[in-house]
Scaffold this motif. Structure first.
Motif, mmCIF file in Angstrom:
data_model
loop_
_atom_site.group_PDB
_atom_site.id
_atom_site.type_symbol
_atom_site.label_atom_id
_atom_site.label_comp_id
_atom_site.label_asym_id
_atom_site.label_seq_id
_atom_site.Cartn_x
_atom_site.Cartn_y
_atom_site.Cartn_z
ATOM 1 N N TYR A 39 1.409 -1.335 -0.693
ATOM 2 C CA TYR A 39 0.014 0.196 0.012
ATOM 3 C C TYR A 39 0.566 1.023 0.242
ATOM 4 N N ALA A 40 2.198 1.307 0.388
ATOM 5 C CA ALA A 40 2.590 2.640 0.431
ATOM 6 C C ALA A 40 3.706 2.534 -0.651
ATOM 7 N N LEU A 48 -5.845 -1.143 -4.551
ATOM 8 C CA LEU A 48 -7.043 0.199 -4.429
ATOM 9 C C LEU A 48 -8.298 0.621 -5.089
ATOM 10 N N ILE A 49 -8.134 0.472 -7.027
ATOM 11 C CA ILE A 49 -9.143 1.187 -7.432
ATOM 12 C C ILE A 49 -9.627 0.183 -8.515
ATOM 13 N N ARG A 50 -10.677 0.203 -9.177
ATOM 14 C CA ARG A 50 -11.181 -1.119 -10.270
ATOM 15 C C ARG A 50 -11.155 0.102 -11.123
ATOM 16 N N ASP A 99 -13.497 -0.876 -0.364
ATOM 17 C CA ASP A 99 -12.878 -1.949 0.620
ATOM 18 C C ASP A 99 -11.808 -2.245 1.428
ATOM 19 N N GLN A 100 -11.049 -1.764 -0.190
ATOM 20 C CA GLN A 100 -9.766 -2.344 -0.139
ATOM 21 C C GLN A 100 -8.473 -1.223 0.888
ATOM 22 N N TYR A 101 -9.078 0.710 0.615
ATOM 23 C CA TYR A 101 -8.919 1.460 0.210
ATOM 24 C C TYR A 101 -9.370 1.837 2.111
ATOM 25 N N LEU A 114 -4.442 -1.075 8.273
ATOM 26 C CA LEU A 114 -3.845 -1.891 8.364
ATOM 27 C C LEU A 114 -2.635 -0.687 8.537
ATOM 28 N N PHE A 115 -2.331 0.354 8.006
ATOM 29 C CA PHE A 115 -1.347 2.144 8.591
ATOM 30 C C PHE A 115 -2.340 2.181 9.858
#
Lengths: 109, 109
Positions: free
Chosen positions: A19-20, A69-71, A86-88, A94-95
């Motif tokens: 993600y980072a 992070l995107i679709r 959802d992923q976002y 997580l962060f």
DNA sequence: ATTTCGTGTCGTATGTTTACGACATATAGA
DNA sequence: TCTATATGTCGTAAACATACGACACGAAAT
């Protein structure tokens, strides 16, 4: 090296790193902001909103897609990019966990 | 390209990207966690805690230093690495702002 | 049917990252 | 002083990232 020690890194750290990495370029942050602002899920003329060439923007979109992070849903001639909330949310959590776990004490030497 | 449009990216996004890049490798996250856990500011035998060669770990420490997330103070033979909590807090705040600004609505197409 | 527009893919140049071994230096202790 | 230990620097190979132009494809509009 790399394998004679404690193997690799915990999955949670790996994912945080993924993600980072997705956020590690200003263009990609700009794209996410743009997608969040333009409520209507807008096509790839994200290009017009970002000071980079079309191919480069596409490339950044690809990177964001890989991190999920995107679709990007096809809609006739155009493509509809949007944030995968959802992923976002998962990333945000997580962060947050990471930041909670890393709690520095300013006792340096 | 790159300069005939809206110039570059806002400073806030640039800085967020810098921090994200610092966190974009599991080894660096592991290093930060290690530094946070070992309350005593420990030397570069961080190497023993990370499954990578000494030079590589040093390199990651350099990257973290460049982002100013950590400091490394010389103490005789050893060196004292530790998290720069001011900068670390700044990063946390920047990310929080970013996450607040990017608020996806799941209305994709 | 042909053109146009929005997409995506390919190739490619240049730069950065990651990983590491080999060498250099410097401090502290024998 | 000599040696061991901790550190840092250099060079380098391989992989990945960034940026972009040129080409290809397919849907829609003419």
């Amino acid at each position: 090296m790399i394998s004679n020690k404690s193997e690799i890194f915990p999955a949670e750290q790996q994912q945080a790193a993924v993600y980072a990495k997705a956020l590690s370029h200003p263009a990609r942050i700009a794209i996410l902001r743009y997608l969040a602002e333009t409520k209507v899920c807008i096509t790839g003329d994200i290009t017009d909103a970002i000071p980079l060439g079309r191919t480069t923007v596409l490339q950044h979109l690809q990177v964001l897609k890989e991190s999920e992070l995107i679709r990007g849903d096809i809609d006739g001639k155009k493509v509809c990019y949007c944030i995968n909330s959802d992923q976002y949310d998962e990333m945000k959590q997580l962060f947050n966990e990471l930041f909670e776990n890393i709690n520095p004490i300013n006792n340096c030497c």
